[in-house]
Write an enzyme that holds these catalytic residues in place. Structure first.
Site, PDB file in Angstrom:
ATOM      1  N   HIS A 126      -3.894  -2.198  12.336  1.00 38.92           N
ATOM      2  CA  HIS A 126      -2.823  -2.068  11.345  1.00 38.92           C
ATOM      3  C   HIS A 126      -1.500  -1.967  12.088  1.00 38.92           C
ATOM      4  O   HIS A 126      -1.300  -1.067  12.908  1.00 38.92           O
ATOM      5  CB  HIS A 126      -3.030  -0.833  10.468  1.00 38.92           C
ATOM      6  CG  HIS A 126      -2.009  -0.707   9.379  1.00 38.92           C
ATOM      7  ND1 HIS A 126      -2.150  -1.303   8.145  1.00 38.92           N
ATOM      8  CD2 HIS A 126      -0.801  -0.064   9.344  1.00 38.92           C
ATOM      9  CE1 HIS A 126      -1.101  -1.031   7.400  1.00 38.92           C
ATOM     10  NE2 HIS A 126      -0.264  -0.278   8.103  1.00 38.92           N
ATOM     11  N   CYS A 127      -0.595  -2.895  11.816  1.00 44.61           N
ATOM     12  CA  CYS A 127       0.695  -2.936  12.513  1.00 44.61           C
ATOM     13  C   CYS A 127       1.761  -2.242  11.669  1.00 44.61           C
ATOM     14  O   CYS A 127       2.060  -2.681  10.559  1.00 44.61           O
ATOM     15  CB  CYS A 127       1.093  -4.388  12.792  1.00 44.61           C
ATOM     16  SG  CYS A 127       2.703  -4.537  13.615  1.00 44.61           S
ATOM     17  N   ILE A 128       2.345  -1.176  12.210  1.00 38.37           N
ATOM     18  CA  ILE A 128       3.353  -0.436  11.455  1.00 38.37           C
ATOM     19  C   ILE A 128       4.675  -1.200  11.391  1.00 38.37           C
ATOM     20  O   ILE A 128       5.496  -0.931  10.499  1.00 38.37           O
ATOM     21  CB  ILE A 128       3.597   0.961  12.069  1.00 38.37           C
ATOM     22  CG1 ILE A 128       4.045   0.851  13.542  1.00 38.37           C
ATOM     23  CG2 ILE A 128       2.357   1.824  11.951  1.00 38.37           C
ATOM     24  CD1 ILE A 128       4.398   2.197  14.167  1.00 38.37           C
ATOM     25  N   GLY A 131       3.942  -3.491   8.495  1.00 39.35           N
ATOM     26  CA  GLY A 131       3.488  -2.746   7.324  1.00 39.35           C
ATOM     27  C   GLY A 131       2.175  -3.223   6.751  1.00 39.35           C
ATOM     28  O   GLY A 131       1.860  -2.933   5.596  1.00 39.35           O
ATOM     29  N   ASN A 132       1.390  -3.961   7.530  1.00 43.11           N
ATOM     30  CA  ASN A 132       0.101  -4.449   7.035  1.00 43.11           C
ATOM     31  C   ASN A 132      -0.844  -4.679   8.213  1.00 43.11           C
ATOM     32  O   ASN A 132      -0.459  -4.525   9.370  1.00 43.11           O
ATOM     33  CB  ASN A 132       0.283  -5.752   6.250  1.00 43.11           C
ATOM     34  CG  ASN A 132       0.756  -6.892   7.132  1.00 43.11           C
ATOM     35  OD1 ASN A 132       1.738  -6.767   7.846  1.00 43.11           O
ATOM     36  ND2 ASN A 132       0.054  -8.010   7.088  1.00 43.11           N
TER      37      ASN A 132
END
Length: 284
Positions: A126-128, A131-132
């Protein structure tokens, strides 16, 4: 055919996601304007050949960063984007798992994400900053986003270093600048000036360059051996470096570096990985 996420339904939900996505959205145009409107005219005469070439290169890099960033956010790589059909063979069907939250039998290599509220095909992480989740269908855009962030930040750091410490040596080489670099945000409470903003952009460019390099060095070995972050201790899906690269960038992987909208069909559907297990060892 790619399917896209709903901006309203799938917008970042956590504070960390919102903060990091907001940072990217603000920092990219801010850095772009600073480089091409403040720094570049000091190096090259406006409208000269070098000025125009550097402007063009800067626009190309920002286009790549912004385009791959948006594509990584919007391309749907969840199980919602496809119809799941388990394999008919009982021994292969056992490899699939039941997700009690999504209430569906999900394929191998898919994982449920608590932030995205669904299972992700070939989920990597999950890539902050987008955001997804990064998975089967959008890992290409995540990888290119990182690569062009490195190129853009390296350009900024090189030009800015010469700008601050050589061309503007008399203005910036002092104790005040050192304090501003050590405590960049604190400096704004005492001096709300353009110089402090320029120094903040300079410092953030170095931080982004270092972070993007770490991300690339972490993810690239996994990509080249056909694994994800969850599978970094195994190489059971390894089909050889070129085929592993095609699994992420698509069959036209040599051309995807030109633009985010370059069509590059993925050689796998992201669902029936159990069939790949039969052949991966033979193709290494």
């Amino acid at each position: 055919m790619l399917k896209y996420r709903s901006i309203i339904r799938d917008m970042p939900r956590t504070i960390s996601d919102l903060g990091c996505v907001g940072f990217v959205i603000i920092f990219i145009p801010l850095c772009f304007v600073f480089q091409l409107c403040v720094v570049l005219p000091v190096f090259h005469e406006p409208y000269s050949l070098m000025f125009i070439l550097t402007w063009t290169g800067g626009i190309f890099v920002v286009f790549q960063i912004a385009g791959n960033f948006l594509a990584c956010m919007l391309v749907d790589t969840s199980i919602r984007a496809t119809i799941l059909v388990p394999p008919p063979e009982p021994q292969l069907r056992k490899l699939w798992r039941f997700c009690s939250i999504c209430e569906v039998v999900a394929p191998i290599r898919s994982w449920h994400c608590d932030s995205c509220k669904c299972c992700i095909l070939k989920r990597d992480h999950h890539c902050i900053f987008t955001g997804n989740c990064v998975g089967h269908r959008n890992q290409r855009y995540f990888l290119l986003f990182i690569v062009y962030v490195i190129i853009g930040c390296a350009y900024c750091c090189l030009y800015n270093s010469v700008f601050f410490w050589y061309l503007r040596y008399d203005i910036y080489f002092n104790l005040k600048t050192g304090l501003s670099l050590m405590c960049p945000f604190l400096g704004f409470f005492f001096d709300m000036s353009w110089n402090n903003l320029y120094l903040l952009i300079y410092e953030l460019s170095f931080i982004c360059l270092l972070y993007a390099l770490i991300l690339l060095l972490f993810h690239m070995p996994n990509i080249l051996k056909g694994s994800t972050t969850h599978e970094n201790q195994t190489s059971k899906y390894d089909c050889g470096r070129q085929q592993n690269l095609e699994m992420v960038l698509g069959k036209s992987w040599r051309w995807v570096w030109l633009a985010p909208f370059v069509k590059s069909e993925l050689p796998h559907d992201g669902i029936h990985w159990e069939t790949l297990l039969r052949h991966s060892s033979k193709n290494r």
